[in-house]
Write an enzyme that holds these catalytic residues in place. Structure first.
Site, PDB file in Angstrom:
ATOM      1  N   ASP A   1      -5.892   6.645  -8.071  1.00  0.00           N
ATOM      2  CA  ASP A   1      -7.149   7.290  -7.696  1.00  0.00           C
ATOM      3  C   ASP A   1      -7.981   7.450  -8.971  1.00  0.00           C
ATOM      4  O   ASP A   1      -7.637   8.254  -9.847  1.00  0.00           O
ATOM      5  CB  ASP A   1      -6.823   8.660  -7.059  1.00  0.00           C
ATOM      6  CG  ASP A   1      -8.050   9.367  -6.525  1.00  0.00           C
ATOM      7  OD1 ASP A   1      -9.165   9.037  -6.987  1.00  0.00           O
ATOM      8  OD2 ASP A   1      -7.892  10.249  -5.665  1.00  0.00           O
ATOM      9  N   HIS A   2      -9.043   6.704  -9.053  1.00  0.00           N
ATOM     10  CA  HIS A   2      -9.825   6.692 -10.299  1.00  0.00           C
ATOM     11  C   HIS A   2     -10.606   7.985 -10.508  1.00  0.00           C
ATOM     12  O   HIS A   2     -11.209   8.188 -11.560  1.00  0.00           O
ATOM     13  CB  HIS A   2     -10.773   5.490 -10.272  1.00  0.00           C
ATOM     14  CG  HIS A   2     -11.064   4.933 -11.643  1.00  0.00           C
ATOM     15  ND1 HIS A   2     -10.531   5.461 -12.801  1.00  0.00           N
ATOM     16  CD2 HIS A   2     -11.832   3.887 -12.036  1.00  0.00           C
ATOM     17  CE1 HIS A   2     -10.964   4.777 -13.848  1.00  0.00           C
ATOM     18  NE2 HIS A   2     -11.760   3.813 -13.416  1.00  0.00           N
ATOM     19  N   ARG A   3     -10.595   8.871  -9.516  1.00  0.00           N
ATOM     20  CA  ARG A   3     -11.216  10.181  -9.742  1.00  0.00           C
ATOM     21  C   ARG A   3     -10.338  11.017 -10.669  1.00  0.00           C
ATOM     22  O   ARG A   3     -10.801  11.955 -11.308  1.00  0.00           O
ATOM     23  CB  ARG A   3     -11.397  10.930  -8.409  1.00  0.00           C
ATOM     24  CG  ARG A   3     -12.386  10.294  -7.471  1.00  0.00           C
ATOM     25  CD  ARG A   3     -12.369  10.982  -6.132  1.00  0.00           C
ATOM     26  NE  ARG A   3     -11.048  10.945  -5.519  1.00  0.00           N
ATOM     27  CZ  ARG A   3     -10.711  11.590  -4.397  1.00  0.00           C
ATOM     28  NH1 ARG A   3     -11.616  12.335  -3.789  1.00  0.00           N
ATOM     29  NH2 ARG A   3      -9.500  11.488  -3.892  1.00  0.00           N
TER      30      ARG A   3
END
Ligand code: CAO
Length: 564
Positions: free
Chosen positions: A536-538
């Site tokens: 999850d690039h968040r």
């Protein structure tokens, strides 16, 4: 008459399962095993059955509420002689729940159980003519409970055999309709005496399934009573020229309450409501073509067709701005066959889409050199046989992930407070995707960091077996910090796994093969394991991902480091 409070039974550890449907309303008559509400956790949906036959005097929950084991669901006024023997005979206040409509004035008397001439002896075959009996002899005929349809469904699996001991809630048989497969849980703990059906049989609600020997006094509700109750409801529906709040949503056979949030004021049965939920249809937007405007399934199909033929309208209506994929009439191009998807497949699809739409995915690829790991594993084959287990690469990968997670704890976090905080987990539970004939399941192996490779090997085998036998409980599939999806035994050189939220990382494992690897002077044959890491690039940036991955690859390349 005694009143019995029905509570949420052991739902396999599912915490905070949401009430997605109320199946009964105040004044309804219910049978043993008849569903009162439908709970849905993020992994499964389950009906909470009544443990007694009687009249619903209070519904203690509302749609949208979250319930855990032990939470009160409804109060039932127990009908018949078993009322005397119900343990919870303490008076329960008969107040209607705040949001529930007033019970309708009773248009006809409740069916009165015939008094039994004498106590029933333990009978191998249930007496077909008796209407309602309290058996202290402890033999109970278990019928097909409310399955949300009057149609016959196929019994696809007998989960028990005569002589088996079952706990309350254990699966007895698996039924499959054209919509879903469902397990029938045992309403009591006891011993299976006799099967009254065989696999492949076509059964309906109320049909006898098996004879169970239980301890103590239990209600025995026989088919005739169920049929009578059914007839009574049907008559009631027919007599009601105008739906009133109390019976507004009564379908052909099953009384249901008016859901508070979905389709308020809509006249539809539970099967139609379920279908609407699956399609994501707001019932109030659909016109009913059944008698007195009742919604039938065909109305939903037509509604979907109309929406699909108008993609712009559908997009605008959902506000999602996602163009709808138009439905194609494949029969125009040749012969086709249409099959219904299982509930699990549909749930998985919804979860995948939710993740795909919410989580900005990045996937990195790398290969681990597992030549030495494989030599070591091959040397342990006979010990594995002695231990009665099978050592695949999976336990090593699990262990390596546990160490890489310990060293890169951000990979075991979850977003919280709408993205304001990160939850760091001080435990190491890792999910493992298992491919089963019923669909994809992800049981979770607890405390991977504290288990030996042999313990993990046993657990991988046990959980994969449990998944394939449909024996996993919601608890077995919860609490994961990270997931591994291995297609190694199947094949492929790489894939992009989808993160399993609220987790933030997932490892994809492809098939290891011997490849020529340049050692600076010559090519060496090395066993290389292709890995893909989605995150999850968040939460995880490229640097975090690279560090985690490099550590993982190094650990698998030199498993001595797993002990460090
Ligand atoms: N490369 C080469 N061989 C591999 C391998 C790999 N990466 N992984 C496993 N194998 C071998 C095993 O060693 C075993 O052979 P041996 O008995 O000779 O050692 C054989 O393949 C079968 O392994 P397995 O699949 O029974 O056991 P496992 O521990 O590797 O995996 C499980 C267990 C449950 C993960 C697996 O059975 C499974 O269901 N995989 C599918 C998961 C899935 O569907 N993922 C996609 C999810 S997203 O749609």
């Amino acid at each position: 008459m005694a009143k019995q409070q029905i509570t949420v039974p052991d739902i396999g550890g599912a915490e905070g399962a949401e009430v997605i449907e109320l199946l009964v309303a105040v004044g309804d008559e219910v049978e043993v095993e008849q569903g009162l509400i439908v709970l849905e956790s993020d992994k499964a949906s389950m009906e909470i059955p009544s443990t007694v036959a009687g009249i619903v005097v209070e519904v203690l929950v509302a749609e949208g509420e979250e319930l855990a084991e032990g939470a009160p669901v409804a109060v039932i006024e127990v009908v018949g002689e078993e009322a005397q023997s119900e343990e919870s005979a303490e008076p329960v206040e008969q107040t209607a729940p705040a949001a529930a409509p007033e019970p309708e004035p009773e248009p006809e008397p409740k069916p009165k159980p015939k008094p039994k001439p004498e106590p029933e002896p333990a009978a191998q075959e249930p007496e077909p003519e008796s209407e309602l009996a309290a058996s202290t002899a402890g033999e109970v005929t278990i019928p097909v409970p409310d399955i949300g349809t009057e149609d016959a469904v196929e019994l696809i699996e007998l989960s028990v055999q005569p002589g088996d001991t079952v706990a309350e809630g254990d699966s007895l048989v698996v039924l499959e309709s054209d919509k879903a497969s469902m397990e029938v849980p045992s309403p009591h703990a006891g011993e299976v005496l006799k099967l009254l059906v065989s696999e492949g049989a076509s059964v309906k609600q109320g049909d006898d399934l098996l004879l169970l020997k239980v301890e103590g006094a239990v209600p025995v509700v026989e088919k005739k009573v169920q049929e009578k109750a059914q007839e009574k409801v049907e008559e009631k529906v027919q007599e009601d020229a105008t739906p009133t709040p109390a019976v507004e949503a009564i379908p052909a056979a099953i009384p249901v309450s008016e859901p508070a949030s979905a389709g308020k004021g809509v006249y539809a049965g539970p099967a139609v409501r379920k279908l609407a939920r699956e399609f994501g249809i707001e019932l109030s937007e659909v016109s009913g073509s059944g008698s007195r405007g009742r919604l039938v399934k065909e109305d939903l199909h037509k509604f979907v067709q109309t929406r699909l033929s108008s993609p712009a309208a559908a997009s605008a209506a959902t506000g999602a701005g996602i163009p709808v994929i138009p439905e194609v009439d494949f029969s125009a191009f040749g012969e086709i066959e249409i099959t219904k998807r299982s509930r699990l497949d549909k749930l998985t699809a919804a979860n995948m889409q939710r993740s795909w739409l919410n989580v900005p995915h990045v996937t990195q690829f790398d290969d681990a050199d597992i030549t030495e790991l494989e030599e070591f594993r091959a040397g342990l084959k006979s010990e594995g046989e002695k231990r009665g287990t099978r050592l695949t690469p999976m336990p090593f990968i699990l262990k390596a992930c546990a160490v890489a997670l310990r060293d890169n704890p951000k990979f075991a976090t979850s977003l919280a407070d709408g993205g304001e905080s990160l939850v760091y987990k001080q435990y190491c539970h890792i999910g493992m995707a298992v491919d089963t004939p019923a669909g994809l399941m992800v049981p979770v192996i607890r405390d991977v960091d504290r288990k030996t490779i042999w313990e993990l090997a046993e657990e991988v085998l046990a959980l994969a077996g449990k998944a394939r036998d449909r024996k996993l409980t919601p608890a077995d599939m919860q609490g994961g910090c990270f997931t591994i999806s291995s297609l190694g035994s199947i094949g492929g050189t790489g894939f992009t796994p989808i993160v399993n939220p609220p987790e933030v990382g997932i490892l994809g494992v492809s098939r290891a093969e011997i490849r020529p690897v340049w050692d600076g002077e010559v090519f060496q044959p090395r066993k290389m394991l292709p890995l893909s890491l989605s995150y999850d690039h968040r939460v995880i940036n490229g640097g975090d991902g690279g560090r985690f991955f490099a550590r993982l690859v190094a650990l698998l390349g030199d498993i001595r480091q797993l002990a460090m």
